[in-house]
Design an enzyme around this catalytic site. Structure first.
Site, PDB file in Angstrom:
ATOM      1  CE  LYS A 108       5.808  13.705  -1.482  1.00  0.00           C
ATOM      2  NZ  LYS A 108       6.346  12.582  -0.664  1.00  0.00           N
TER       3      LYS A 108
HETATM    4  C1  LIG Z   1       5.491  11.542  -0.167  1.00  0.00           C
HETATM    5  C2  LIG Z   1       6.153  10.261   0.157  1.00  0.00           C
HETATM    6  C3  LIG Z   1       5.416   9.055   0.271  1.00  0.00           C
HETATM    7  C4  LIG Z   1       3.914   9.000   0.148  1.00  0.00           C
HETATM    8  O1  LIG Z   1       3.465   9.294  -1.152  1.00  0.00           O
HETATM    9  P1  LIG Z   1       1.941   9.717  -1.406  1.00  0.00           P
HETATM   10  O2  LIG Z   1       1.883  10.113  -2.825  1.00  0.00           O
HETATM   11  O3  LIG Z   1       1.680  10.875  -0.468  1.00  0.00           O
HETATM   12  O4  LIG Z   1       1.106   8.544  -1.088  1.00  0.00           O
HETATM   13  C5  LIG Z   1       6.117   7.881   0.510  1.00  0.00           C
HETATM   14  N1  LIG Z   1       7.464   7.885   0.671  1.00  0.00           N
HETATM   15  C6  LIG Z   1       8.205   9.016   0.578  1.00  0.00           C
HETATM   16  C7  LIG Z   1       9.672   8.940   0.771  1.00  0.00           C
HETATM   17  C8  LIG Z   1       7.581  10.242   0.316  1.00  0.00           C
HETATM   18  O5  LIG Z   1       8.329  11.362   0.249  1.00  0.00           O
END
Ligand SMILES: *Cc1c(COP(=O)(O)O)cnc(C)c1O
Length: 461
Positions: A108
């Site tokens: 993120k």
């Molecule tokens: C947020 C997250 C996901 C999922 O991503 P999306 O965009 O919500 O599909 C997968 N792995 C980790 C470590 C995350 O923080």
């Protein structure tokens, strides 16, 4: 570039107008009115910041000094290497694309670090300020805090459930030493935190007075920023000799993998987008059956950032399935709200043409994948990444190369790693003393008035 609403009943807007907003006024999500075409030959050898600028410029054509903003976001200092998203080859045809070398060790950061700089520039240009109010059970909140820390014009209040996060997550958030970031530990659950955010947002006068906004997973800039690493990963796999290149993506809110869909729509020849869920398998079920059935509650799993019952970006994908017909999409969503589920079997051909494959994993399968990857390749992967790798290994076809997105570092999920391989995951350099650093947080009751008092005090009123 103009942006239109998926529900078709809102006026088109420019990027600068939608950056700081959430939903469109008709309740839909903003999408670009057309897909810019990527010139692969011109892009293939660019370093990451130049690649990002070239791909983002058509989406963000009204942002002054976008090149400078992008260049100061994607640095070796922030992401650990000049490659930003290095490709690690496990064996021929199987790679990890490391997206988790940013400040909070999860993918993120790639979008939120850019968002922090875009917001700061936009607020400065307008002479405005913003108070970001959010709730977190772990990952998203810390990525948001590290995106906004030290940014001018932005104040952050992040609610977290007191005593219910891992030591590592708590230390990561609470040790952040920035005067504009306020950690509020709520005596309650994550749901209590979310209810508090809702209650304060429902008080229009308070909300206006403190200029309270949110930064959620539907922000278009986050999606756009995430398309870049699909290009970077595809070019790196091609340089390593791959032909038919697919991506395996652990999925919750359908944000990360939808960015892959966008990259494909821009002309990147991705063979398949392999979607992986954990036990919360709403999206796997959809791609197997054509039926979308959001659940009421999520099951708590060992890949917690994917414990999602309703995939907020999914509406953008369905908008494409229905041929970008906003009225039709709006009718489908009214039915979804009335009946609690949606049968999209009529769009079977469009779904098949969109390039997805899907699978799910259980806790036991994640442990087995973590163990197998450690034993075979000496790599330690986190449980989210393991969801993707496990499904990729099951679905991989002869001649197909799987690029598995590594979405978090194993260090964040030490307990599951110990359960899988009986040893501690390595600590990233510079974080050896994380849990011993001083922590800054205030404890509040799950009471909207207590939250309002804390905000008013911090804002000096
Ligand atoms: C947020 C997250 C996901 C999922 O991503 P999306 O965009 O919500 O599909 C997968 N792995 C980790 C470590 C995350 O923080």
């Amino acid at each position: 570039m103009r942006y239109v609403s998926t529900r078709g009943a809102a006026a088109p807007r420019r990027f600068g107008e939608i950056l700081l907003e959430g939903l469109a006024p008709d309740g839909g999500l903003y999408v670009p009115e057309r897909w810019p075409a990527a010139d692969l030959d011109a892009l293939r050898d660019l370093p990451y910041p130049a690649l990002a600028h070239a791909l983002l410029a058509p989406f963000m054509d009204d942002v002054p000094q976008l090149a400078a903003i992008v260049a100061r976001t994607y640095t070796k200092e922030a992401f650990g290497s000049a490659a930003i998203v290095p490709l690690r080859t496990l064996e021929s045809g199987l790679h990890l694309l490391a997206l988790s070398n940013g400040p909070t060790l999860a993918f993120k950061d790639i979008a939120l670090q850019l968002l922090g700089n875009l917001f700061e520039a936009a607020l400065a240009a307008r002479g405005e300020t913003l108070t970001v109010l959010g709730a977190t059970s772990g990952d998203t909140g810390s990525a948001a805090e590290y995106a906004w820390c030290g940014k001018r014009g932005i104040r952050v209040f992040m609610l977290s459930p007191h005593g219910r996060m891992s030591e590592f997550q708590r230390a990561q958030m609470y040790s952040l030493d920035a005067p504009n970031v306020h950690n509020l530990a709520v005596c309650g659950t994550f749901d209590d935190c979310q209810d508090l955010v809702k209650a304060v947002n429902a008080d229009a006068a308070f909300k206006a007075r403190y200029r309270i906004g949110a930064v959620n997973s539907i922000n278009w800039a986050r999606i756009a920023a995430q398309t870049v690493y699909y290009f970077a990963g595809w070019f790196a796999a091609r340089r390593a000799g791959a032909e038919a290149i697919s991506f395996a993506v652990p999925t919750g809110n359908f944000g990360n993998i939808y960015a892959g869909f966008v990259a494909r729509a821009m002309g990147l020849p991705i063979r398949r987008l392999v979607l992986a869920t954990n036990e919360n398998d709403v999206l796997d079920e959809f791609f197997r059956t054509g039926r979308y059935r959001p659940r009421r509650t999520a099951q708590a799993t060992s890949s917690p950032s994917m414990d999602i019952t309703r995939a907020s970006n999914f509406e953008r994908y369905v908008y494409e399935l229905v041929g970008r017909d906003g009225a039709r999409l709006a009718a489908l969503w009214r039915r979804l709200e009335a009946e609690g589920e949606l049968d999209l079997g009529a769009y079977r051909e469009a779904i098949a043409a969109s390039g997805f494959a899907s699978g799910r994993s259980t806790h036991a399968e994640r442990l087995a994948t973590i163990r197998a990857v450690y034993e075979r390749y000496g790599a330690i992967i986190d449980p989210h990444t393991a969801d993707g790798v496990g499904v990729a290994l099951r679905l991989r076809e002869p001649g197909e190369t799987m690029v598995c997105l590594e979405t978090a570092q194993a260090a964040k999920f030490a307990a599951t790693i110990r359960e899988a391989i009986g040893r501690e995951p390595p600590r990233p350099r510079g974080l050896e003393d994380l849990e011993r650093r001083p922590q800054r947080f205030a404890v509040i009751d799950p009471d909207p008035e207590a939250l309002k008092r804390a905000i008013a005090e911090a804002c000096g009123a």
